[in-house]
Design a protein around this motif. Structure first.
Motif, PDB file in Angstrom:
ATOM      1  N   PRO A 129       5.409  -5.581   5.492  1.00 44.70           N
ATOM      2  CA  PRO A 129       3.957  -5.786   5.487  1.00 44.70           C
ATOM      3  C   PRO A 129       3.380  -5.656   4.073  1.00 44.70           C
ATOM      4  O   PRO A 129       3.780  -4.800   3.301  1.00 44.70           O
ATOM      5  N   GLN A 130       2.438  -6.525   3.754  1.00 48.60           N
ATOM      6  CA  GLN A 130       1.708  -6.515   2.477  1.00 48.60           C
ATOM      7  C   GLN A 130       2.613  -6.762   1.263  1.00 48.60           C
ATOM      8  O   GLN A 130       2.224  -6.499   0.130  1.00 48.60           O
ATOM      9  N   TYR A 131       3.802  -7.285   1.497  1.00 48.96           N
ATOM     10  CA  TYR A 131       4.730  -7.521   0.386  1.00 48.96           C
ATOM     11  C   TYR A 131       4.125  -8.468  -0.656  1.00 48.96           C
ATOM     12  O   TYR A 131       4.289  -8.268  -1.862  1.00 48.96           O
ATOM     13  N   MET A 132       3.423  -9.507  -0.210  1.00 45.33           N
ATOM     14  CA  MET A 132       2.918 -10.517  -1.135  1.00 45.33           C
ATOM     15  C   MET A 132       1.777 -10.017  -2.012  1.00 45.33           C
ATOM     16  O   MET A 132       1.410 -10.677  -2.986  1.00 45.33           O
ATOM     17  N   LEU A 133       1.217  -8.838  -1.697  1.00 47.43           N
ATOM     18  CA  LEU A 133       0.171  -8.277  -2.559  1.00 47.43           C
ATOM     19  C   LEU A 133       0.714  -7.935  -3.945  1.00 47.43           C
ATOM     20  O   LEU A 133      -0.048  -7.849  -4.909  1.00 47.43           O
ATOM     21  N   ARG A 134       2.032  -7.764  -4.051  1.00 45.91           N
ATOM     22  CA  ARG A 134       2.636  -7.490  -5.354  1.00 45.91           C
ATOM     23  C   ARG A 134       2.396  -8.640  -6.323  1.00 45.91           C
ATOM     24  O   ARG A 134       2.409  -8.457  -7.541  1.00 45.91           O
ATOM     25  N   HIS A 135       2.170  -9.825  -5.770  1.00 48.70           N
ATOM     26  CA  HIS A 135       2.016 -11.008  -6.606  1.00 48.70           C
ATOM     27  C   HIS A 135       0.557 -11.307  -6.946  1.00 48.70           C
ATOM     28  O   HIS A 135       0.246 -12.380  -7.450  1.00 48.70           O
ATOM     29  N   LYS A 136      -0.343 -10.334  -6.690  1.00 44.60           N
ATOM     30  CA  LYS A 136      -1.720 -10.467  -7.134  1.00 44.60           C
ATOM     31  C   LYS A 136      -1.857 -10.063  -8.595  1.00 44.60           C
ATOM     32  O   LYS A 136      -2.913 -10.238  -9.208  1.00 44.60           O
ATOM     33  N   VAL A 137      -0.791  -9.482  -9.152  1.00 44.87           N
ATOM     34  CA  VAL A 137      -0.789  -9.066 -10.560  1.00 44.87           C
ATOM     35  C   VAL A 137       0.492  -9.577 -11.217  1.00 44.87           C
ATOM     36  O   VAL A 137       1.436  -9.980 -10.536  1.00 44.87           O
ATOM     37  N   LYS A 138       0.524  -9.537 -12.539  1.00 39.84           N
ATOM     38  CA  LYS A 138       1.725  -9.962 -13.255  1.00 39.84           C
ATOM     39  C   LYS A 138       2.868  -8.985 -13.016  1.00 39.84           C
ATOM     40  O   LYS A 138       2.660  -7.777 -12.899  1.00 39.84           O
ATOM     41  N   ALA A 139       4.072  -9.528 -12.947  1.00 42.03           N
ATOM     42  CA  ALA A 139       5.262  -8.686 -12.854  1.00 42.03           C
ATOM     43  C   ALA A 139       5.419  -7.899 -14.152  1.00 42.03           C
ATOM     44  O   ALA A 139       4.903  -8.288 -15.200  1.00 42.03           O
ATOM     45  N   GLY A 140       6.137  -6.774 -14.081  1.00 44.37           N
ATOM     46  CA  GLY A 140       6.269  -5.924 -15.253  1.00 44.37           C
ATOM     47  C   GLY A 140       7.713  -5.606 -15.602  1.00 44.37           C
ATOM     48  O   GLY A 140       8.623  -5.744 -14.780  1.00 44.37           O
ATOM     49  N   MET A 141       7.908  -5.156 -16.831  1.00 48.49           N
ATOM     50  CA  MET A 141       9.231  -4.706 -17.262  1.00 48.49           C
ATOM     51  C   MET A 141       9.557  -3.352 -16.643  1.00 48.49           C
ATOM     52  O   MET A 141      10.723  -3.034 -16.388  1.00 48.49           O
ATOM     53  N   THR A 142       8.533  -2.540 -16.456  1.00 50.29           N
ATOM     54  CA  THR A 142       8.686  -1.259 -15.775  1.00 50.29           C
ATOM     55  C   THR A 142       7.479  -1.074 -14.875  1.00 50.29           C
ATOM     56  O   THR A 142       6.508  -1.827 -14.974  1.00 50.29           O
ATOM     57  N   GLY A 143       7.528  -0.104 -13.989  1.00 44.47           N
ATOM     58  CA  GLY A 143       6.424   0.073 -13.055  1.00 44.47           C
ATOM     59  C   GLY A 143       6.402   1.446 -12.420  1.00 44.47           C
ATOM     60  O   GLY A 143       7.250   2.302 -12.684  1.00 44.47           O
ATOM     61  N   TRP A 144       5.406   1.648 -11.563  1.00 45.97           N
ATOM     62  CA  TRP A 144       5.232   2.932 -10.873  1.00 45.97           C
ATOM     63  C   TRP A 144       6.437   3.250  -9.996  1.00 45.97           C
ATOM     64  O   TRP A 144       6.865   4.393  -9.899  1.00 45.97           O
ATOM     65  N   ALA A 145       6.991   2.228  -9.361  1.00 48.56           N
ATOM     66  CA  ALA A 145       8.168   2.443  -8.511  1.00 48.56           C
ATOM     67  C   ALA A 145       9.381   2.807  -9.360  1.00 48.56           C
ATOM     68  O   ALA A 145      10.165   3.693  -8.998  1.00 48.56           O
ATOM     69  N   GLN A 146       9.535   2.147 -10.496  1.00 50.34           N
ATOM     70  CA  GLN A 146      10.727   2.345 -11.326  1.00 50.34           C
ATOM     71  C   GLN A 146      10.783   3.756 -11.919  1.00 50.34           C
ATOM     72  O   GLN A 146      11.850   4.362 -11.988  1.00 50.34           O
ATOM     73  N   ILE A 147       9.629   4.293 -12.344  1.00 53.96           N
ATOM     74  CA  ILE A 147       9.666   5.639 -12.934  1.00 53.96           C
ATOM     75  C   ILE A 147       9.896   6.715 -11.880  1.00 53.96           C
ATOM     76  O   ILE A 147      10.187   7.864 -12.212  1.00 53.96           O
ATOM     77  N   HIS A 148       9.777   6.312 -10.600  1.00 53.90           N
ATOM     78  CA  HIS A 148      10.108   7.238  -9.506  1.00 53.90           C
ATOM     79  C   HIS A 148      11.512   6.983  -8.956  1.00 53.90           C
ATOM     80  O   HIS A 148      11.853   7.426  -7.853  1.00 53.90           O
ATOM     81  N   GLY A 149      12.320   6.249  -9.747  1.00 50.73           N
ATOM     82  CA  GLY A 149      13.722   6.054  -9.385  1.00 50.73           C
ATOM     83  C   GLY A 149      13.981   4.954  -8.392  1.00 50.73           C
ATOM     84  O   GLY A 149      15.111   4.803  -7.910  1.00 50.73           O
TER      85      GLY A 149
END
Length: 476
Positions: A410-430
């Motif tokens: 659910p809501q997966y496509m909301l990730r594409h409302k912004v530009k993709a990143g080299m790092t992110g909130w998910a990545q710094i949490h492992g």
């Protein structure tokens, strides 16, 4: 009472803007003609008298122009809850327009013997933006601190003690600087009348709204009824029109709003945008500016390392140094992502598109090292510079995988409302690599989008560096 308070605050800002603007002009005169450094730089032969700049007509013209432009840019409207960053940008645009108008008037009416100093106007322009912005931010901060302490409060009645009304109450309690104090609920649910909800009493039913308003004399009335109570909302609006009170309607969109909602105006028709990207307007410009500056710095700093890696890749395996792969970016638009090649050439010729696995035989010796330390992603700084990506944002996926996840999460496509990143909130949490939960990564990505700020981006970038060892544990 509420109108008088707004007029008082507006008058305070008008007075302060004019005083600060006049001070900026006087200081600009001093810096231009009396500061030794600038005197030597411009080789000043004649210093015009200060009286040329503080003539009554000249000062009055500045005051009138500044007040009119600031007024039409909304700088004298009530700003409770508005971003100070937006206000600063409104100040900048207002000073730019005011200065242009002033220069036009000076040029049109100037005497042959009188020539205004262009360098003085430039100094005045920057000083005015700096001082007006600083003073307004200080004054806004002072007013917010007063409201937190209980001063300058506005009493609010809320029609509707359901989920929407209670959510509104909790938001106001969280943001005490707004100075909005809920003094009571009004609701048709008989089981709630007379009881307290989060410390606020339900005073009566909707038919008693006018009587309650006349008794308590609140400053504002917020209607927070569910969407199925539309008829009751219309009845309330009709019944309170004769009351001297500010009326505001909170639309019941809690189940539909996915990102930050905003209201657009289409020739007087209000349209609610329930999934607006937080990076529209000034926010997007600031984020893009940070991306460009830091990506250029990153490319320059890592250039020696990139050259060494390129040489090692060429010496240890056949094929190109760089690897390009299609990924899905903002608004679902595909782009080619750049990486240092870490697998053998034509790695997916037999397997087709698959996620990399631990101890994947397709990964080269140097590729294993690059992936472990995420060095293979350095070329993505070029994607950031081009504008395909941002330094911070959700990690981009391949279109084939996006088609799978959009139906499963659910809501997966909301990730594409912004530009993709080299790092992110998910990545710094492992949360990176195929061994981590995609559902959890989407949850963290959406949290980032909803709570975005430049400060959060800086924190993520710093934590990416600080937590580098932890980040590479799941990289392969």
């Amino acid at each position: 009472m509420l109108k008088r308070r707004n007029q008082l605050i507006a008058s305070l800002f008008i007075f302060s803007d004019l005083i600060v603007t006049y001070i900026s002009l006087l200081l600009a005169y001093y810096l231009r003609f009396h500061l030794p450094t600038l005197k030597a730089l411009f080789e000043i032969q004649h210093i015009p008298p200060l009286s040329d700049f503080i003539k009554w007509g000249y000062m009055a013209s500045i005051g009138i122009i500044w007040m009119i432009v600031f007024h039409f840019n909304g700088l004298y409207k009530a700003k409770r809850g508005h971003s100070m960053i937006d206000e600063v940008f409104s100040i900048i645009s207002s000073v730019i327009l005011s200065t242009i108008i002033l220069l036009g008037i000076i040029f049109f009416y100037r005497k042959p013997s009188y020539d205004i100093s262009r360098s003085l106007i430039i100094i005045f322009f920057f000083l005015d933006i700096l001082f007006v912005s600083a003073f307004r931010v200080s004054l806004r901060s002072f007013l917010r601190s007063l409201r937190k302490k209980g001063f300058n409060q506005r009493n609010v009645l809320v029609v509707g003690a359901g989920e929407l009304g209670v959510t509104f109450l909790r938001i106001l309690k969280k943001h005490t600087y707004l100075g909005l104090q809920v003094i009571g609920f009004i609701d048709d649910d008989e089981t709630k009348i007379g009881k307290e909800i989060d410390g606020v009493k339900v005073l009566g039913n909707l038919d008693q709204t006018s009587a309650i308003i006349e008794e308590l004399l609140p400053d504002q009335l917020y209607i927070a009824l569910p969407h199925w109570a539309h008829k009751r909302t219309v009845q309330i609006l009709a019944s309170v029109q004769k009351e001297c009170i500010a009326i505001k309607l909170i639309p019941d969109l809690l189940g539909y709003v996915t990102l930050k909602a905003s209201v657009e105006d289409l020739d007087g028709l209000p349209i609610i945008n329930i999934s607006e990207s937080p990076f529209d307007g000034w926010n997007g410009m600031l984020k893009r500016l940070m991306d460009v500056i830091l990506s250029i710095v990153g490319i320059i700093v890592t250039l020696p390392l990139s050259l060494i890696i390129s040489l090692l890749i060429k010496l240890t395996s056949r094929g190109p140094v760089f690897y390009q792969q299609e990924r899905m970016g903002v608004d679902g638009k595909p782009f080619m992502i750049y990486k240092f090649r870490s697998m053998v050439s034509d790695a997916e010729e037999k397997t087709g598109p698959t996620f990399a696995q631990k101890n994947d035989p397709r990964i080269t010796t140097i590729g294993s090292f690059l992936r472990r330390y995420s060095i293979d992603e350095l070329p993505q700084l070029l994607n950031v510079l081009k504008g395909d990506m941002s330094l911070v944002g959700p990690r981009p996926e391949r279109p084939l995988f996006v088609k799978q996840f959009r139906d499963q999460i659910p809501q997966y496509m909301l990730r594409h409302k912004v530009k993709a990143g080299m790092t992110g909130w998910a990545q710094i949490h492992g949360l990176r690599g195929s061994s981590t939960s995609m559902e959890k990564r989407v949850e963290y990505d959406i949290y980032y989008i909803k709570n975005w700020s430049l400060k959060l981006d800086v924190i993520i970038l710093l934590l990416t560096l600080i937590k580098f060892r932890r980040l590479i544990e799941n990289a392969y």
